[in-house]
Motif scaffolding. Structure first.
Motif, PDB file in Angstrom:
ATOM      1  N   ARG A   1      -7.647 -11.411   6.545  1.00 11.04           N
ATOM      2  CA  ARG A   1      -8.912 -10.880   7.060  1.00 11.04           C
ATOM      3  C   ARG A   1      -8.611  -9.866   8.151  1.00 11.04           C
TER       4      ARG A   1
ATOM      5  N   GLY B   1       0.795  -1.223   0.000  1.00 12.86           N
ATOM      6  CA  GLY B   1       0.000   0.000   0.000  1.00 12.86           C
ATOM      7  C   GLY B   1       0.820   1.261   0.000  1.00 12.86           C
TER       8      GLY B   1
ATOM      9  N   ALA C   1      -7.206   1.480   8.521  1.00 13.26           N
ATOM     10  CA  ALA C   1      -8.152   0.940   7.527  1.00 13.26           C
ATOM     11  C   ALA C   1      -7.573   0.890   6.123  1.00 13.26           C
ATOM     12  N   SER C   2      -6.862   1.944   5.712  1.00  8.31           N
ATOM     13  CA  SER C   2      -6.326   1.974   4.354  1.00  8.31           C
ATOM     14  C   SER C   2      -5.244   0.919   4.160  1.00  8.31           C
ATOM     15  N   THR C   3      -4.421   0.710   5.193  1.00  7.47           N
ATOM     16  CA  THR C   3      -3.396  -0.338   5.120  1.00  7.47           C
ATOM     17  C   THR C   3      -4.049  -1.706   5.026  1.00  7.47           C
ATOM     18  N   ALA C   4      -5.090  -1.934   5.810  1.00  8.58           N
ATOM     19  CA  ALA C   4      -5.803  -3.208   5.772  1.00  8.58           C
ATOM     20  C   ALA C   4      -6.416  -3.454   4.395  1.00  8.58           C
ATOM     21  N   GLN C   5      -6.934  -2.416   3.777  1.00 12.00           N
ATOM     22  CA  GLN C   5      -7.523  -2.544   2.443  1.00 12.00           C
ATOM     23  C   GLN C   5      -6.461  -2.943   1.425  1.00 12.00           C
ATOM     24  N   ALA C   6      -5.281  -2.346   1.533  1.00 10.46           N
ATOM     25  CA  ALA C   6      -4.193  -2.696   0.620  1.00 10.46           C
ATOM     26  C   ALA C   6      -3.782  -4.153   0.794  1.00 10.46           C
TER      27      ALA C   6
ATOM     28  N   ALA D   1      -5.762  -6.571   1.840  1.00  9.12           N
ATOM     29  CA  ALA D   1      -6.851  -7.390   1.307  1.00  9.12           C
ATOM     30  C   ALA D   1      -6.746  -7.508  -0.207  1.00  9.12           C
ATOM     31  N   GLU D   2      -6.381  -6.419  -0.870  1.00  7.97           N
ATOM     32  CA  GLU D   2      -6.245  -6.436  -2.323  1.00  7.97           C
ATOM     33  C   GLU D   2      -5.064  -7.295  -2.765  1.00  7.97           C
TER      34      GLU D   2
END
Length: 341
Positions: A84, A13, A69-74, A76-77
């Motif tokens: 998870r 990310g 949240a943004s790190t977690a989204q990266a 997940a992608e």
């Protein structure tokens, strides 16, 4: 939960901003393998999580800080179904998993990412609101400083911050806030420095211990740590590994005593083959591990780090009967005179 970590960072990310502390030692003890499920109870910037995922294991990441949240989204992608994320506290980690875990890693306390954000109010190195809330909800450090009486502040600074001049500091705060409340980190740090100037040769800032005590109190860090150790015992399968990295003596003492208590059965009589007491729920994996001179030199925040690890047995889990036995200071929520935010 200390002066702070060189925390859990990753290139996922975006470029890495921080260095995960004791990463190779964590991986050695955690020993993640393809197909296993590991839980990172302190996700942060994802340094430990990325290393575990790169080993082929599945990972559940927890954090109570909304800013991750943004790190977690990266993540997940990049890692898909093998990753998870759960927004929650590690004191309840067993509630977020359906099946027993192969491993759990916990990096205790405030992260470098939080310390480096002036607006979060964790550090006196930069001016910001006197906040310190990891979850960004509940009472802030300003609420406590401006609302708790001198006796309660003394316990917070003395027991959680290990500040020897806690009572003197608390009385100063009580006098000063009557004129105007403390709302900024720089204001509180300056007032402490004026009261207790740094002595010649003294390395740490006079406000270090007071800020530590406030942060630990606001986030109930030590209580959460005990709850996390209990939850880890419930969540790990037999043979599952628990790895905990701490950054100051209060945290390390709790982890050390918990693992001692859980790995030692009562004395066995020569005439009876049954132990007098509960079975060991953990087997310790060596003693405390510290950062190498090379790592401490490259990353000053690693200097105070201590790693302890243990392997889960098949014995039934059990609650901690006496938290004070583990070294948990007896500090309760103060009766605030009003919300000063």
């Amino acid at each position: 939960m200390m002066a702070g970590h060189g925390d859990r960072s990753s290139s996922v990310g975006g470029p890495a901003r921080h260095i995960p502390v004791l990463l190779s030692e964590v991986l050695e003890k955690l020993s993640p393998r393809v197909g296993e499920t590991i839980l990172d109870g302190t996700f942060g910037a994802g340094g430990y999580s990325a290393a575990v995922l790169e080993r082929g294991a599945n990972l559940i990441a927890l954090d109570r800080d909304p800013d991750v949240a943004s790190t977690a989204q990266a993540f997940a992608e990049r890692y898909g179904e093998r990753f998870r994320f759960v927004a929650g506290t590690f004191g309840h980690l067993d509630e977020y998993v359906a099946d027993p875990l192969d491993g759990i890693v916990l990096d205790i306390g405030v992260s470098s990412m939080q310390l480096d954000q002036a607006e979060r109010g964790f550090s006196f190195q930069q001016d910001g609101p006197l906040d310190m809330r990891m979850a960004q909800e509940g009472q802030s450090a300003a609420d406590v400083v401006n609302g708790a009486d001198a006796k309660e502040l003394t316990r917070i600074f003395g027991l959680l911050g290990e500040e020897k001049q806690a009572a003197r500091l608390a009385r100063m705060i009580e006098r000063r806030r009557a004129e105007r409340p403390f709302l900024r980190t720089s204001d509180l740090a300056s007032a402490i420095a004026d009261l207790m100037p740094r002595r010649q040769g003294e390395r740490i800032h006079p406000a270090t211990r007071a800020f530590q005590g406030l942060r630990i109190f606001v986030n109930d860090e030590l209580g959460e740590l005990v709850s996390a150790l209990e939850a880890a015992e419930r969540a790990l399968k037999p043979g599952g590994r628990l790895v905990v990295v701490t950054f100051h003596s209060l945290e390390d003492r709790i982890v050390k005593r918990f693992l001692q208590n859980r790995s030692e059965t009562k004395a066995v009589s020569r005439h009876m083959p049954v132990a007098d007491g509960p079975e060991s729920t953990f087997e310790r994996m060596g003693g405390a591990v510290s950062a190498s001179e090379e790592e401490a030199g490259a990353n000053p925040r690693a200097r105070s780090a201590r790693l302890r690890a243990a392997r889960r047995t098949g014995a039934p889990s059990r609650p901690v009967e006496d938290r004070k036995m583990l070294g948990l200071p007896d500090v309760h929520a103060p009766r605030l005179t009003g919300d000063r935010r």
